[in-house]
Design an enzyme around this catalytic site. Structure first.
Site, mmCIF file in Angstrom:
data_model
loop_
_atom_site.group_PDB
_atom_site.id
_atom_site.type_symbol
_atom_site.label_atom_id
_atom_site.label_comp_id
_atom_site.label_asym_id
_atom_site.label_seq_id
_atom_site.Cartn_x
_atom_site.Cartn_y
_atom_site.Cartn_z
ATOM 1 N N ASP A 271 0.496 -1.580 0.012
ATOM 2 C CA ASP A 271 0.447 0.344 0.124
ATOM 3 C C ASP A 271 0.706 1.146 -0.019
ATOM 4 O OD1 ASP A 271 -1.941 1.626 0.185
ATOM 5 O OD2 ASP A 271 -1.644 1.952 2.981
ATOM 6 N N LEU A 272 0.567 2.748 -0.730
ATOM 7 C CA LEU A 272 1.097 3.491 -0.463
ATOM 8 C C LEU A 272 0.831 4.168 0.450
ATOM 9 C CD1 LEU A 272 3.595 5.424 -1.326
ATOM 10 C CD2 LEU A 272 1.563 6.148 -3.282
ATOM 11 N N ASP A 273 -0.174 4.540 0.365
ATOM 12 C CA ASP A 273 -0.822 6.030 1.712
ATOM 13 C C ASP A 273 -0.323 4.940 3.319
ATOM 14 O OD1 ASP A 273 -1.261 7.802 -0.190
ATOM 15 O OD2 ASP A 273 -3.048 7.166 -0.647
ATOM 16 N N THR B 280 1.385 10.257 3.414
ATOM 17 C CA THR B 280 -0.344 11.013 3.074
ATOM 18 C C THR B 280 -0.816 10.532 4.312
ATOM 19 O OG1 THR B 280 0.381 9.007 1.479
ATOM 20 C CG2 THR B 280 1.281 10.835 0.899
ATOM 21 N N LYS C 181 -8.698 5.375 5.996
ATOM 22 C CA LYS C 181 -7.859 4.807 5.728
ATOM 23 C C LYS C 181 -8.025 3.288 4.866
ATOM 24 C CE LYS C 181 -4.424 6.017 8.967
ATOM 25 N NZ LYS C 181 -3.418 5.531 10.160
ATOM 26 N N GLU D 94 0.255 -2.905 4.476
ATOM 27 C CA GLU D 94 -0.924 -1.872 4.792
ATOM 28 C C GLU D 94 -0.404 -1.477 6.184
ATOM 29 O OE1 GLU D 94 -3.851 -0.983 3.807
ATOM 30 O OE2 GLU D 94 -4.362 -1.907 2.153
ATOM 31 N N ASP D 95 -1.201 -0.398 6.024
ATOM 32 C CA ASP D 95 -1.630 0.210 7.793
ATOM 33 C C ASP D 95 -3.086 0.643 7.862
ATOM 34 O OD1 ASP D 95 -2.178 2.217 5.447
ATOM 35 O OD2 ASP D 95 -1.935 4.115 6.858
ATOM 36 N N SER E 18 -3.025 0.603 -4.225
ATOM 37 C CA SER E 18 -3.157 1.665 -3.847
ATOM 38 C C SER E 18 -4.709 2.000 -4.079
ATOM 39 C CB SER E 18 -2.253 2.860 -3.226
ATOM 40 O OG SER E 18 -2.701 3.913 -2.978
ATOM 41 N N ALA E 19 -5.740 2.934 -3.027
ATOM 42 C CA ALA E 19 -6.710 3.204 -4.148
ATOM 43 C C ALA E 19 -6.921 3.503 -3.690
ATOM 44 C CB ALA E 19 -7.686 2.455 -1.900
ATOM 45 N N LYS F 244 -10.505 -1.335 -1.234
ATOM 46 C CA LYS F 244 -10.175 -2.289 -0.561
ATOM 47 C C LYS F 244 -11.897 -2.160 0.941
ATOM 48 C CE LYS F 244 -5.785 -1.177 -0.169
ATOM 49 N NZ LYS F 244 -4.503 0.071 -0.397
HETATM 50 C C1 G6P Z 1 -5.817 5.627 -0.111
HETATM 51 C C2 G6P Z 1 -6.193 6.321 1.379
HETATM 52 C C3 G6P Z 1 -7.255 6.692 1.504
HETATM 53 C C4 G6P Z 1 -7.743 7.438 0.338
HETATM 54 C C5 G6P Z 1 -8.081 6.482 -0.896
HETATM 55 C C6 G6P Z 1 -8.582 7.751 -2.507
HETATM 56 O O1 G6P Z 1 -6.683 4.099 0.170
HETATM 57 O O2 G6P Z 1 -5.573 5.413 2.536
HETATM 58 O O3 G6P Z 1 -7.166 7.451 2.210
HETATM 59 O O4 G6P Z 1 -8.751 8.062 0.196
HETATM 60 O O5 G6P Z 1 -6.644 6.353 -1.400
HETATM 61 O O6 G6P Z 1 -7.308 8.107 -2.720
HETATM 62 P P1 G6P Z 1 -7.109 9.699 -4.082
HETATM 63 O O7 G6P Z 1 -5.910 10.357 -3.525
HETATM 64 O O8 G6P Z 1 -7.487 8.592 -5.308
HETATM 65 O O9 G6P Z 1 -8.598 10.491 -3.428
HETATM 66 MG MG MG Z 2 -3.064 3.412 3.869
#
Ligand code: G6P
Ligand code: MG
Length: 214
Positions: A9-11, A17, A45, A169-170, A114-115, A145
């Protein structure tokens, strides 16, 4: 298990972020006149932008029209973009580069799951795009997710069976997504929150491949 691929996962895993997402959502909550705490934020998240807004409005007990929802989601994203456009390779979390290098030199494939639709921008800003063998972001998936799609697609594109993939994953929803995809999951963060993960690490500092016992 024999690890052939690691999906990150990235964020909140490779970069902080998750905090920027929180600040941007909090700005909306302040504007709409309700409290939004870091504890509430755990529910957002890993969740897509529009689903996050839905949860945020539920917390504030606020009803908006579809048009207003789109406007607020755009406003949140504009603010979030301001944060991420200032990112540099220095924002990569401690130990991440060393760990990724060790995986690479051990012949393990690397993927992003990543979502976020902003994932490619962040990876460019921090200079990590070319390190990954596959990048699955929010624009490639239809199910957020805890649906397994983001990780299942990553494994498919890497031609690796899910039983040989490990997810990092976080987010609670992310741990569930990994398990729903039939993958082991390393939680990055606190044990209290990520109790369903197969292993929990506080971060990547001093982490070695041999520490990942699953
Ligand atoms: C990640 C983050 C979420 C965020 C989602 C969509 O999964 O953990 O907090 O809402 O991405 O991100 P975006 O940048 O497309 O709004
Ligand atoms: Mg995350």
């Amino acid at each position: 298990m024999i690890i052939k691929a690691c999906l990150f996962d990235l964020d909140g895993v490779l970069v902080d972020t998750a905090h920027f997402h929180y600040l941007a959502w909090k700005h909306l909550a302040d504007k709409l006149g309700f409290q939004f705490t870091p504890v509430d934020n755990e529910r957002l998240k890993g969740v897509s932008r529009m689903d996050s807004l839905k949860i945020l409005l539920e917390i504030g007990n606020i009803t908006l029209t579809e048009q207003e929802k789109t406007r607020y989601a755009d406003e949140k994203n504009q603010l979030y973009l301001q944060y991420i456009q200032r990112m540099t390779p220095e924002d990569i979390l401690p130990g991440v580069l060393e760990f990724l290098d060790e995986l690479k030199s051990s012949g393990i494939l690397l993927g992003i799951g990543s979502a976020s639709k902003n994932a490619p921008t962040i990876l460019e800003r921090i200079g990590l795009t070319s390190l990954f063998d596959v990048i699955v972001d929010g624009s490639l998936i239809t199910h957020a997710k805890p649906h397994p799609e983001v990780f299942a697609l990553g494994a498919k594109l890497l031609h690796i069976n899910s039983g040989h993939c490990v997810v990092f994953e976080d987010a609670i929803a992310g741990v569930q997504a990994a398990h729903n995809a039939g993958m082991k999951c390393v939680g990055v963060g606190s044990l209290d929150i990520l109790k369903d993960a197969d292993l929990v690490i506080p971060g990547f500092k001093n982490l070695k491949l041999k520490d990942i016992i699953l």
